[in-house]
Design a protein around this motif. Structure first.
Motif, short mmCIF file in Angstrom:
data_model
loop_
_atom_site.label_atom_id
_atom_site.label_comp_id
_atom_site.label_asym_id
_atom_site.label_seq_id
_atom_site.Cartn_x
_atom_site.Cartn_y
_atom_site.Cartn_z
N PHE A 132 8.93 -8.26 -9.50
CA PHE A 132 9.56 -6.99 -8.74
C PHE A 132 8.83 -6.03 -8.18
CE2 PHE A 132 13.20 -8.47 -11.51
CZ PHE A 132 13.88 -9.06 -10.33
N LEU A 133 7.48 -5.31 -9.12
CA LEU A 133 6.57 -4.38 -8.35
C LEU A 133 6.09 -5.31 -7.36
CD1 LEU A 133 5.64 -2.55 -11.52
CD2 LEU A 133 6.92 -1.90 -9.78
N PRO A 134 5.18 -6.39 -7.42
CA PRO A 134 4.50 -7.10 -6.18
C PRO A 134 5.46 -7.04 -5.05
CG PRO A 134 4.21 -8.06 -8.23
CD PRO A 134 5.08 -7.20 -8.56
N ALA A 135 6.87 -7.48 -5.04
CA ALA A 135 7.78 -7.59 -4.07
C ALA A 135 8.11 -6.12 -3.51
CB ALA A 135 8.97 -8.22 -4.74
N TYR A 136 8.28 -5.37 -4.43
CA TYR A 136 8.36 -4.01 -3.96
C TYR A 136 7.36 -3.40 -2.91
CZ TYR A 136 10.88 0.52 -3.85
OH TYR A 136 11.63 1.71 -3.49
N THR A 137 6.11 -3.47 -3.30
CA THR A 137 5.05 -3.00 -2.50
C THR A 137 4.74 -3.85 -1.46
OG1 THR A 137 3.51 -4.22 -3.95
CG2 THR A 137 3.72 -1.83 -4.66
N TYR A 138 5.10 -5.19 -1.45
CA TYR A 138 5.01 -6.16 -0.31
C TYR A 138 5.84 -5.65 0.88
CZ TYR A 138 5.26 -10.12 2.64
OH TYR A 138 5.09 -11.05 3.90
N PHE A 139 7.09 -5.48 0.38
CA PHE A 139 8.09 -5.05 1.39
C PHE A 139 7.95 -3.52 1.95
CE2 PHE A 139 10.31 -8.90 -0.56
CZ PHE A 139 10.28 -9.70 0.68
N LEU A 140 7.50 -2.96 1.16
CA LEU A 140 7.07 -1.56 1.73
C LEU A 140 5.42 -1.45 2.59
CD1 LEU A 140 7.78 1.02 -1.24
CD2 LEU A 140 8.94 0.91 0.98
N GLY A 141 5.02 -2.37 2.61
CA GLY A 141 3.85 -2.57 3.16
C GLY A 141 2.65 -1.57 2.57
N ALA A 142 2.92 -1.40 1.30
CA ALA A 142 1.99 -0.58 0.70
C ALA A 142 1.15 -1.40 -0.21
CB ALA A 142 2.86 0.32 -0.61
N PRO A 143 -0.11 -0.91 -0.70
CA PRO A 143 -1.14 -1.48 -1.33
C PRO A 143 -0.69 -2.05 -2.68
CG PRO A 143 -1.89 0.75 -1.14
CD PRO A 143 -0.68 0.56 -0.37
N PRO A 144 -0.65 -3.12 -3.04
CA PRO A 144 -0.21 -3.57 -4.37
C PRO A 144 -1.06 -2.98 -5.67
CG PRO A 144 -1.72 -5.25 -3.49
CD PRO A 144 -1.74 -4.13 -2.51
N VAL A 145 -0.18 -2.92 -6.49
CA VAL A 145 -0.57 -2.10 -7.74
C VAL A 145 -0.94 -3.27 -8.57
CG1 VAL A 145 0.27 -0.83 -9.78
CG2 VAL A 145 1.23 -0.25 -7.68
N THR A 146 -2.40 -3.00 -9.05
CA THR A 146 -2.90 -4.10 -9.84
C THR A 146 -3.85 -3.61 -10.94
OG1 THR A 146 -4.96 -4.12 -8.55
CG2 THR A 146 -3.26 -5.53 -7.92
N GLY A 147 -4.19 -4.52 -11.99
CA GLY A 147 -5.13 -4.03 -13.07
C GLY A 147 -4.37 -3.17 -14.04
N ASP A 148 -5.29 -2.00 -14.26
CA ASP A 148 -4.94 -1.10 -15.30
C ASP A 148 -3.68 -0.25 -14.90
OD1 ASP A 148 -6.83 -1.88 -17.03
OD2 ASP A 148 -8.52 -0.43 -16.65
N ALA A 149 -3.87 0.19 -13.78
CA ALA A 149 -2.56 0.91 -13.09
C ALA A 149 -1.37 0.15 -13.36
CB ALA A 149 -2.74 1.24 -11.57
N LEU A 150 -1.26 -1.17 -12.76
CA LEU A 150 -0.25 -2.13 -13.18
C LEU A 150 0.33 -2.02 -14.79
CD1 LEU A 150 2.17 -3.66 -12.01
CD2 LEU A 150 0.75 -5.49 -12.02
N TYR A 151 -0.67 -2.46 -15.45
CA TYR A 151 -0.57 -2.53 -17.01
C TYR A 151 0.34 -1.12 -17.74
CZ TYR A 151 -1.34 -3.05 -21.95
OH TYR A 151 -1.28 -3.20 -23.19
N THR A 152 -0.57 0.14 -17.24
CA THR A 152 0.15 1.28 -17.69
C THR A 152 1.41 1.64 -17.17
OG1 THR A 152 -2.33 2.14 -17.39
CG2 THR A 152 -0.55 3.62 -17.42
N MET A 153 1.80 1.16 -15.70
CA MET A 153 2.90 1.32 -15.21
C MET A 153 4.11 0.60 -16.10
SD MET A 153 4.49 0.81 -11.46
CE MET A 153 3.31 1.92 -10.72
N ILE A 154 3.91 -0.59 -16.50
CA ILE A 154 4.65 -1.28 -17.50
C ILE A 154 4.74 -0.74 -18.83
CG2 ILE A 154 5.20 -3.73 -18.20
CD1 ILE A 154 5.42 -3.69 -15.19
#
Length: 194
Positions: A132-154
Motif C-alpha cells: 500500500f505505501l509503495p502503491a500510494y507513492t507511485y500513484f501520487l508520483g512521489a519519491p518512494p519511502v524506503t529503508g529506515d524511513a519506511l521501517y520507522t513509518m511502519i
C-alpha cells in the motif's frame, strides 16, 4: 426473491450506508502520522458478521468503501486508501466471525475482537510495507519511502495506529453487544435461517 433474502440485503445496505457515513467523520489520532485517519466504519461490519455471517460483513466493507470513494474521491486517482481500508476491515472482521461463530458469548466476541485487532495490526503493517505505501507513492508520483524511513513509518506509525484502532473498535463493539445482545441473537436467527 424470498422475504429473508430481501431482508438480509436491506440490512446489509443499511449497515454499509451507516459505515459510509461513519467513514466521512474520520480524524487523525494524536501522536501518530496525520495521514492515518481513524473512523468508526468497522462497527457496522462487526454487527454484520455477528448477525449474518462473513459474506454480509465482506459486503458491508466493500459497499462502504466503494461509496466512500465515489463520495470523497482519492488524491491518487486510484482508490488505494479504500482498498487498504477494505483489507483492514477484512483482517479485523474475519477473526471476529470465526471465533464468535464458535462461541456466541461475550467472551467469544472479546476473543474474536482481540484476534481481529492483532491480525489487522500485523497484517496491515506487512501489507503497507510491501503493497500500500509503495502503491500510494507511485500513484501520487512521489519519491518512494524506503529503508529506515519506511521501517520507522511502519513500526512507529502504522502498527500502533492499527492497534489503537482495534482497541477502540473492540471497546465500542463490546459496549454495543452488551446493549444489543438480545437483538443480535434474534437477527441471527431470522437472517441466518434460510
Amino acid at each position: 426473491m424470498n422475504n429473508k433474502k430481501l431482508r438480509k440485503m436491506v440490512v446489509i445496505a443499511m449497515l454499509a450506508s451507516i459505515g459510509t457515513v461513519l467513514m466521512q467523520f474520520n480524524f487523525p489520532l494524536p501522536a501518530l502520522p496525520g495521514f492515518l485517519k481513524f473512523d468508526f466504519g468497522e462497527v457496522p461490519a462487526v454487527l454484520a458478521v455477528m448477525t449474518m455471517g462473513p459474506i454480509a460483513g465482506i459486503a458491508v466493507e466493500l459497499i462502504k468503501n466503494i461509496l466512500h470513494w465515489l463520495l470523497s474521491g482519492s488524491p491518487t486517482g486510484v482508490p488505494v486508501g479504500e482498498i487498504a481500508n477494505f483489507v483492514t476491515g477484512l483482517l479485523f472482521i474475519m477473526p471476529v466471525y470465526l471465533i464468535f461463530n464458535k462461541f456466541r458469548t461475550k467472551k467469544g466476541l472479546r476473543t474474536g475482537l482481540i484476534a481481529g485487532t492483532i491480525a489487522m495490526a500485523v497484517g496491515m503493517s506487512v501489507l503497507n510495507y510491501f503493497v500500500f505505501l509503495p502503491a500510494y507513492t507511485y500513484f501520487l508520483g512521489a519519491p518512494p519511502v524506503t529503508g529506515d524511513a519506511l521501517y520507522t513509518m511502519i513500526v512507529l506509525g502504522i502498527l500502533p495506529f492499527n492497534f489503537v484502532k482495534g482497541l477502540i473498535i473492540m471497546t465500542l463493539s463490546l459496549l454495543l453487544y452488551n446493549r444489543m445482545k438480545v437483538w443480535i441473537a434474534q437477527q441471527r436467527v431470522k437472517l441466518m435461517s434460510e
